[in-house]
Design an enzyme around this catalytic site. Structure first.
Site, mmCIF file in Angstrom:
data_model
loop_
_atom_site.group_PDB
_atom_site.id
_atom_site.type_symbol
_atom_site.label_atom_id
_atom_site.label_comp_id
_atom_site.label_asym_id
_atom_site.label_seq_id
_atom_site.Cartn_x
_atom_site.Cartn_y
_atom_site.Cartn_z
ATOM 1 N N MET A 1 35.875 47.850 35.365
ATOM 2 C CA MET A 1 36.680 48.272 36.349
ATOM 3 C C MET A 1 35.965 47.817 37.927
ATOM 4 O O MET A 1 34.930 48.136 37.981
ATOM 5 C CB MET A 1 36.856 49.845 36.622
ATOM 6 N N ALA B 1 37.984 33.328 40.603
ATOM 7 C CA ALA B 1 38.276 31.858 40.479
ATOM 8 C C ALA B 1 37.521 31.386 39.192
ATOM 9 O O ALA B 1 38.277 30.502 38.499
ATOM 10 C CB ALA B 1 37.808 31.292 41.613
ATOM 11 N N ASP C 1 36.480 32.807 36.476
ATOM 12 C CA ASP C 1 37.136 33.092 35.163
ATOM 13 C C ASP C 1 38.404 32.629 35.004
ATOM 14 O O ASP C 1 38.762 32.442 33.832
ATOM 15 C CB ASP C 1 37.130 34.563 35.500
ATOM 16 N N SER D 1 44.473 31.018 42.151
ATOM 17 C CA SER D 1 44.045 32.531 42.078
ATOM 18 C C SER D 1 43.252 32.834 43.396
ATOM 19 O O SER D 1 43.323 33.795 43.668
ATOM 20 C CB SER D 1 42.806 32.217 41.112
ATOM 21 N N GLU E 1 27.809 38.897 30.330
ATOM 22 C CA GLU E 1 27.808 40.495 30.654
ATOM 23 C C GLU E 1 27.811 41.582 29.515
ATOM 24 O O GLU E 1 28.148 42.875 29.819
ATOM 25 C CB GLU E 1 29.073 40.714 31.474
#
Length: 305
Positions: free
Chosen positions: A13, A251, A253, A283, A140
């Site tokens: 989030m 951008a 991603d 984007s 990540e």
């Protein structure tokens, strides 16, 4: 049926505030706005691939907090298969993001449930990997999990994409042989190659070193300067479409997700890169991470200025 992209990665989030500039160390600034936006590099890339024409499955973990429900729901509304998105005890991943008036950002990530995505998690969902045309990974989630996904993708004969973000050190040497497309930005290319990437010449040198390390092909994203592609023999600089940037958060991603979707749907390398570039350009004209990601219709209707 559109081709299948499987994204192995994070769901966060994003807690986003806008301020006139990024704060200095020890400084408190007055912010302008605050929003909560579904994000995470893995989820962003899954949403991008789905909106841009691919049939997508996500493999990841969310927590038992309210954010976990919202993150899963954000993928489901995009038509993304979430059977391999597990719920684990504790908090979901979060990203604290500050965006300044020039659309640059600074980000702090807390892994939360993303740290619970293990190689065993992937083994439990091996049928999802088997159904892929293209497998996309980032950094990540735990490194052991990424390494397993890359190796398993190679064993299955899939097209394997690694977006090495965030990166602060070289990748494990044994990973490179499993990577078809390595897609870092300037700072990530520098961290992986040991070359400070601040020009096209330095980007070429960084790409050369990454190819020599064993990567199949390298695409270094250069922001408004476009991308540099290399397969070790050819170096090609593809300029970026010109747009007015509002927020650059997703951008990279969007480029990766668009590139993966185009490849999975049978487009050529050059066509897939250009498709990803147009999607990324669109984007940055919008605020937020997932809310900024365009649709296939948006990209098809793009007219260069």
């Amino acid at each position: 049926m559109p081709a299948k992209v499987v994204v192995v990665g994070s769901l966060n989030m994003d807690l986003v505030t806008r301020a006139s500039r990024l704060p200095r160390a020890g400084e408190t600034l007055i912010g302008q706005t605050f929003t909560t936006v579904p994000g995470g590099k893995g989820a962003n890339q899954a949403v991008a691939s789905a909106r841009l024409g691919a049939d997508v499955s996500m493999i990841g973990c969310v927590g038992t907090d309210a954010y976990g429900i919202q993150l899963r729901d954000a993928l489901l509304v995009e038509g993304i298969d979430c059977r391999a998105v597990s719920t684990v005890e504790g908090s979901s991943g979060v990203a604290l993001i500050v965006v300044d008036d020039t659309s640059q950002n600074a980000i702090v990530i807390v892994a939360g449930s993303n740290g619970e995505l293990t190689p065993a998690s992937l083994q439990a969902f091996d049928t999802v990997l088997q159904a892929a045309n293209v497998i996309v990974c980032q950094l990540e989630v735990p490194m052991a999990t990424v390494g397993y996904a890359l190796k398993r993708g190679r064993e299955l004969g899939k097209t394997v994409i690694l977006n090495p973000a965030p990166a602060s050190a070289p990748l494990p040497a044994e990973w490179y042989a499993s990577i078809d497309y390595l897609i870092p930005n300037e700072s990530e290319a520098g961290a992986l190659s040991g070359v400070t990437v601040d020009s096209l010449d330095s980007a070429r040198l960084a790409a050369t070193r990454l190819i020599q390390a064993g990567a199949g092909k390298v695409i270094i994203t250069l922001g408004p300067q476009g991308v540099l592609f290399s397969d070790g023999l050819v170096f090609e600089h593809l300029v970026a479409p010109k747009v007015k940037a509002v927020d650059t958060t997703a951008a990279g991603d969007t480029f990766v997700g668009g590139f993966a979707a185009a490849l999975a749907n049978g487009e050529s390398e050059a066509e897939a890169i250009r498709f990803g570039q147009v999607a990324a350009a669109l984007s940055v004209t919008r605020a937020g991470a997932q809310p900024s990601i365009p649709t296939l219709h948006d990209v098809q209707g793009f007219v260069p200025s």
